[in-house]
Design a protein around this motif. Sequence first.
Motif, PDB file in Angstrom:
ATOM      1  N   VAL A 137       0.841  -1.199   0.000  1.00 47.02           N
ATOM      2  CA  VAL A 137       0.000   0.000   0.000  1.00 47.02           C
ATOM      3  C   VAL A 137       0.875   1.249   0.000  1.00 47.02           C
ATOM      4  CG1 VAL A 137      -1.793   1.272   1.237  1.00 47.02           C
ATOM      5  CG2 VAL A 137      -1.873  -1.233   1.176  1.00 47.02           C
ATOM      6  N   ASP A 138       1.913   1.247   0.849  1.00 47.14           N
ATOM      7  CA  ASP A 138       2.846   2.378   0.878  1.00 47.14           C
ATOM      8  C   ASP A 138       3.449   2.635  -0.496  1.00 47.14           C
ATOM      9  OD1 ASP A 138       2.415   2.295   3.616  1.00 47.14           O
ATOM     10  OD2 ASP A 138       4.376   1.441   4.100  1.00 47.14           O
ATOM     11  N   TRP A 139       3.857   1.567  -1.144  1.00 45.65           N
ATOM     12  CA  TRP A 139       4.515   1.696  -2.442  1.00 45.65           C
ATOM     13  C   TRP A 139       3.562   2.329  -3.457  1.00 45.65           C
ATOM     14  CZ3 TRP A 139       3.877   0.318  -7.478  1.00 45.65           C
ATOM     15  CH2 TRP A 139       4.990   0.425  -8.305  1.00 45.65           C
ATOM     16  N   VAL A 140       2.304   1.900  -3.458  1.00 43.25           N
ATOM     17  CA  VAL A 140       1.324   2.450  -4.392  1.00 43.25           C
ATOM     18  C   VAL A 140       1.083   3.928  -4.098  1.00 43.25           C
ATOM     19  CG1 VAL A 140      -1.071   2.338  -5.175  1.00 43.25           C
ATOM     20  CG2 VAL A 140       0.214   0.228  -4.840  1.00 43.25           C
ATOM     21  N   VAL A 141       0.946   4.275  -2.831  1.00 47.59           N
ATOM     22  CA  VAL A 141       0.735   5.675  -2.456  1.00 47.59           C
ATOM     23  C   VAL A 141       1.898   6.534  -2.932  1.00 47.59           C
ATOM     24  CG1 VAL A 141       0.586   7.258  -0.489  1.00 47.59           C
ATOM     25  CG2 VAL A 141      -0.771   5.153  -0.508  1.00 47.59           C
TER      26      VAL A 141
END
Length: 480
Positions: A137-141
């Motif tokens: 999720v962090d990477w996508v954000v």
Amino acid sequence: MRRREFGLKLLGLCFGSLALGCFANSLQRRGRKMESRRLPRLKVFDDPNHPNNRRYIVTETGEPFFYLGDTAWELFHRLTRDEAELYLKDRAAKGFTVIQAVVLAELDGLNTPNAEGHKPLHNNDPTQPNEAYFELVDWVVNKAEELGLYIGMLPTWGDKVNKKWGVGPEIFTPENARVYGEFLGRRYRGKPIIWILGGDRPIESERHLQIWMAMAEGLRKGDDGEHLITYHPMGGQSSSQWLHNEPWLDFNMCQSGHGARHFANYAMIERDYNLKPTKPCMDGEPRYEDMPVGFDPQKGWFNDYDVRQAAYWALLAGAHGHTYGCNNIWQMYMPGKHNPVLHARRSWKESLQLPGATQMSHVKALMLSRPMLLRVPDQTLLASDPGKGAEHVRAARAVDGSYAFVYIPVPKPVTVRLDKLSGREVRAWWYDPRTGQAELIGEFKREGERTFTPSGTGETDWVLVLDDASKDFPPPGKVK
């Protein structure tokens, strides 16, 4: 329950458990430090001296922000990093500004692992997030931020609060919802996020309300109030039905849904637009491109015309922005890998090139080619019958009369009152919502009524753009 009593009860729920306090401290330590913000913070336009005070969203420096969303509900759950990057780059190139995605996803998001093999929670406990899942999720954000995109982040799909239908299970209580909200708020502090509670479910009990109130309170505590919050309801409903007076609800979101062609979403926007206190409003889930009408393939399929119509109707009725959706994309459907939901019939990758998504960039371009913060709905601009059903005409103008937009969904004559504009001369244009091209009609004295007749047959829509000629605006869809 009176508001004061309810607030005290919720406060007790939040602070009355030592064990949950320990969980919160643990989650704060586990929340990863995110990179410093590169995109500006968003806020509700706040100028008491402006006639459109609290109608729009702007950046922290006061620049108009056009919310052009896409529903990518299963983005965190079903896509690999490479696939997510492909999707995000496409949407950024098409001018989208907000990607709506769900942390605890709808399609068995609790028990079916993500593309990297991780589930979001340990033991389906909102106070025990799985760090490995949130790293994706962090990477996508962060990737979205690099591309200039905000994430409209749903902490959970609504079936985890009010199952009603779907997979569930219901895992939230007011206590753990607050802890989970605080975890998310702290983790994504400083990131380009808009919080979207709800997830396609209504609030049908005091307990449901307590859960969402507690989650909002947790988000506010975790991110120190820096992100906007709204609520995504089920079809035919609006956040305003339950939450309009809540101070944490920054703007209203309705879902006009997928039940019929030519559904009058403008009526839903009109209702929210006229509520007090004033809050921005929008359609966060209108009819999806390539979705069966009423979920029944025998009734046909929504196409690019349908999504254009929904967008212009909503915006000219007073919406601050708009969300596009595609049936195959929200679920990130891939034949041979997933079972189709709601009759998905082509891959999400192929669906990126459906015409409706590209045409949304023309909607955005038109709105930003004129002073956006001045736009107000005004059906009195029309001297002719606005019509009903597929023929319904919507009109909006600048509060100072410097420009006007008239959306004409089928090519029939429309008569407008030119004296609703300012200046001595009116410059008129046809704007093609299919191509984003503008054609000059001519200049006319600003007096009386004038009839304009668009070309074409059948489902050929147009936007009539009227300008105070002295303003010398660029052609519609172009920004100086």
